[in-house]
Design a protein around this motif. Structure first.
Motif, PDB file in Angstrom:
ATOM      1  N   SER A 164       0.651  -0.799  -0.140  1.00 17.47           N
ATOM      2  CA  SER A 164       0.105  -0.148  -0.206  1.00 17.47           C
ATOM      3  C   SER A 164       0.615   1.070  -0.350  1.00 17.47           C
ATOM      4  O   SER A 164       2.148   1.545   0.238  1.00 17.47           O
ATOM      5  CB  SER A 164      -0.996  -0.388   1.454  1.00 17.47           C
ATOM      6  N   PHE A 196      -4.078  -3.201   3.990  1.00 16.99           N
ATOM      7  CA  PHE A 196      -4.553  -2.674   2.614  1.00 16.99           C
ATOM      8  C   PHE A 196      -2.992  -2.795   1.910  1.00 16.99           C
ATOM      9  O   PHE A 196      -1.855  -3.294   2.153  1.00 16.99           O
ATOM     10  CB  PHE A 196      -3.825  -1.078   3.673  1.00 16.99           C
ATOM     11  N   LYS A 198      -1.463  -1.785  -2.579  1.00 17.89           N
ATOM     12  CA  LYS A 198      -2.036  -1.496  -4.091  1.00 17.89           C
ATOM     13  C   LYS A 198      -3.154  -2.441  -4.974  1.00 17.89           C
ATOM     14  O   LYS A 198      -2.027  -3.832  -4.930  1.00 17.89           O
ATOM     15  CB  LYS A 198      -1.097  -1.130  -4.267  1.00 17.89           C
ATOM     16  N   THR A 217      -8.343  -1.566  -0.811  1.00 16.19           N
ATOM     17  CA  THR A 217      -6.820  -1.633  -2.563  1.00 16.19           C
ATOM     18  C   THR A 217      -7.091  -0.146  -1.985  1.00 16.19           C
ATOM     19  O   THR A 217      -7.695   1.081  -1.501  1.00 16.19           O
ATOM     20  CB  THR A 217      -7.488  -1.497  -3.713  1.00 16.19           C
ATOM     21  N   ASP A 218      -5.770   0.526  -2.325  1.00 14.70           N
ATOM     22  CA  ASP A 218      -5.563   2.172  -2.157  1.00 14.70           C
ATOM     23  C   ASP A 218      -6.576   2.843  -3.290  1.00 14.70           C
ATOM     24  O   ASP A 218      -7.268   3.951  -3.152  1.00 14.70           O
ATOM     25  CB  ASP A 218      -4.213   2.254  -2.093  1.00 14.70           C
TER      26      ASP A 218
END
Length: 356
Positions: A164, A196, A198, A217-218
Motif C-alpha cells: 500500500s 491495505f 495497492k 485497495t488503495d
C-alpha cells in the motif's frame, strides 16, 4: 429304488433346453440338454447312454450378456443361453437382480428413473449443497480458516498486489473506523484483520477472506469521497465474514464437484474441465444471495454506529459511472447484483430497519 428317468409315467415332460453341463469341480464342459418332469430334473449328456436325474438347487437370475445357470445339489452346473427356455422350464420369476434387469429393460420405467434422477440431482444442487455448505462452514475450526487466509494473501501478494502507498495516518483513520464497526457488531477487536494493498488489476476493490482478513485497495480509498462510504464497504465485508460466506462458497464448489463426479462416474480430464466451467457459473449464481446478506449486515451496522447507510450507494453510483452499462442490471451470469438493483435493495433494507 430310484425311478427310471426314461419312464416318467403320467408326468408331463416340458420343453428341452440345450446347453453345457459341468460336473462338480470340473472346468471342462460337455454338450447336454435338460428337461423336467414333475419335480424331477433330467440331464441328458452327449455321449452317455442314459439321462441323469439330479436334484435342483437354484436357478440364476437373468442378466444381460450372461449365460443362465442351473445349479444342482452336489455342485454340478448346467449353463445355457436360452433364457426363455429356462423361464418356461422352471416357471422362474427371478430374484431382485432379475426384476431389476426387467425394470431397466422397460422404456417407461427407464424414462421415469431418469426424470427421478434429475429431480434428485437438482434438489441436491439447489437445496442440499447450500445446507451442507452452511453446516460445514459453521463447524470448520478457526485454524483452518486462518491457514486459508495466510495462503491466499501470500499468493495474491506475489502475483497481483503490491504494498500500500497510503500514508500511515490515512490507514490509521480507516483502521479506527474498522475497529468501531467491530465493536458495534459486538466482535472482539482481534477477530478480524484489516489489510491495505495497492490493487493492481483488482483496481478499486475490497474483499473478505474466510478467516476474517479484509483487504481494501488503495484505489478504493482514493475512489471514495467520505469516510462513511468506506465504512459502508467495511461493514459489508464484515458481514461476509460473520456469515461465513467465503467458507460456504468453498464447500459449495467442492460439493458441486463431488455431485458431478457421482452422477457421471467419471473423474477424468473432461470432468475436470466441465466442473471448472460449471463451478464458475455456480459460484456466480450464489454470490447474489451472499451480497444481499452482506448488504443487510452493512445497513444494520451503519445505523447502529450512527453512520449514513446510504453512503455506500453513493460509492456505487461512482462505480456505475466508471464501469457503464455492464454494471447496470443484474443478469444471470453477473458476479454481483447489478448496481441499480443493489442500490434499490439497500434502500429497502434501510426502510425495513427504520420501521423496526
Amino acid at each position: 429304488m430310484n425311478p427310471d428317468p426314461n419312464q416318467a409315467g403320467n408326468r408331463t415332460i416340458m420343453q428341452t433346453v440345450n446347453g453345457k453341463f459341468f460336473e462338480s469341480g470340473e472346468a471342462k464342459s460337455l454338450p447336454a440338454k435338460i428337461k423336467r418332469t414333475g419335480e424331477l430334473i433330467l440331464v441328458d449328456i452327449d455321449g452317455q447312454p442314459s439321462a441323469r436325474m439330479l436334484e435342483l438347487d437354484r436357478v440364476s437370475d437373468k442378466l444381460h450378456g450372461l449365460s443362465r445357470k442351473v445349479y444342482f445339489a452336489g455342485g454340478a452346473v448346467f449353463e445355457t443361453e436360452d433364457d426363455a427356455g429356462i423361464d418356461e422350464l422352471f416357471g422362474h420369476k427371478g430374484g431382485f437382480v432379475d426384476q431389476l434387469n426387467r425394470f431397466e429393460g422397460s422404456l417407461k420405467w427407464a424414462a421415469a428413473s431418469f426424470i427421478l434422477c434429475l429431480v434428485v440431482v437438482f434438489g441436491a444442487y439447489r437445496w442440499g449443497l447450500p445446507l451442507a455448505a452452511y453446516a460445514a462452514a459453521h463447524v470448520t475450526p478457526t485454524v483452518y480458516s486462518d491457514i486459508l487466509d495466510y495462503g491466499t494473501l501470500q499468493s495474491l501478494d506475489r502475483s497481483v498486489f503490491s504494498a500500500s502507498e497510503l500514508p500511515d495516518s490515512e490507514r490509521q483513520k480507516f483502521q479506527t473506523v474498522f475497529e468501531e464497526l467491530l465493536q458495534t457488531a459486538e466482535l472482539e477487536p482481534d477477530s478480524m484483520d484489516l489489510e491495505f494493498r495497492k490493487g493492481g488489476i483488482f483496481g478499486a476493490n475490497a474483499f473478505a477472506l474466510p478467516g476474517g482478513t479484509i483487504v481494501v485497495t488503495d484505489e478504493l480509498i482514493t475512489f471514495s469521497e467520505t469516510l462513511d462510504e468506506v465504512a459502508g464497504v467495511l461493514a459489508h465485508e464484515i458481514g461476509h465474514v460473520t456469515e461465513k460466506h467465503s467458507l460456504q462458497q468453498i464447500y459449495r464448489v467442492a460439493g458441486f464437484y463431488l455431485l458431478i463426479g457421482a452422477v457421471t462416474g467419471d473423474d477424468g480430464q473432461l470432468l475436470d474441465e466441465l466442473v471448472a466451467q460449471a463451478g464458475i457459473l455456480q459460484s456466480r449464481a450464489y454470490s447474489r444471495e451472499f451480497e444481499h446478506d452482506a448488504d443487510r449486515v452493512s445497513v444494520e451496522l451503519m445505523l447502529k454506529s450512527g453512520r449514513d447507510p446510504l453512503a455506500v450507494t453513493r460509492l456505487l453510483d461512482k462505480v456505475l459511472a466508471d464501469c457503464g452499462e455492464s454494471c447496470e442490471r443484474t443478469d444471470i451470469l453477473s458476479t454481483h447484483p447489478g448496481m441499480i438493483d443493489r442500490k434499490a435493495a439497500i434502500k429497502t433494507l434501510i426502510e425495513k430497519q427504520a420501521q423496526n
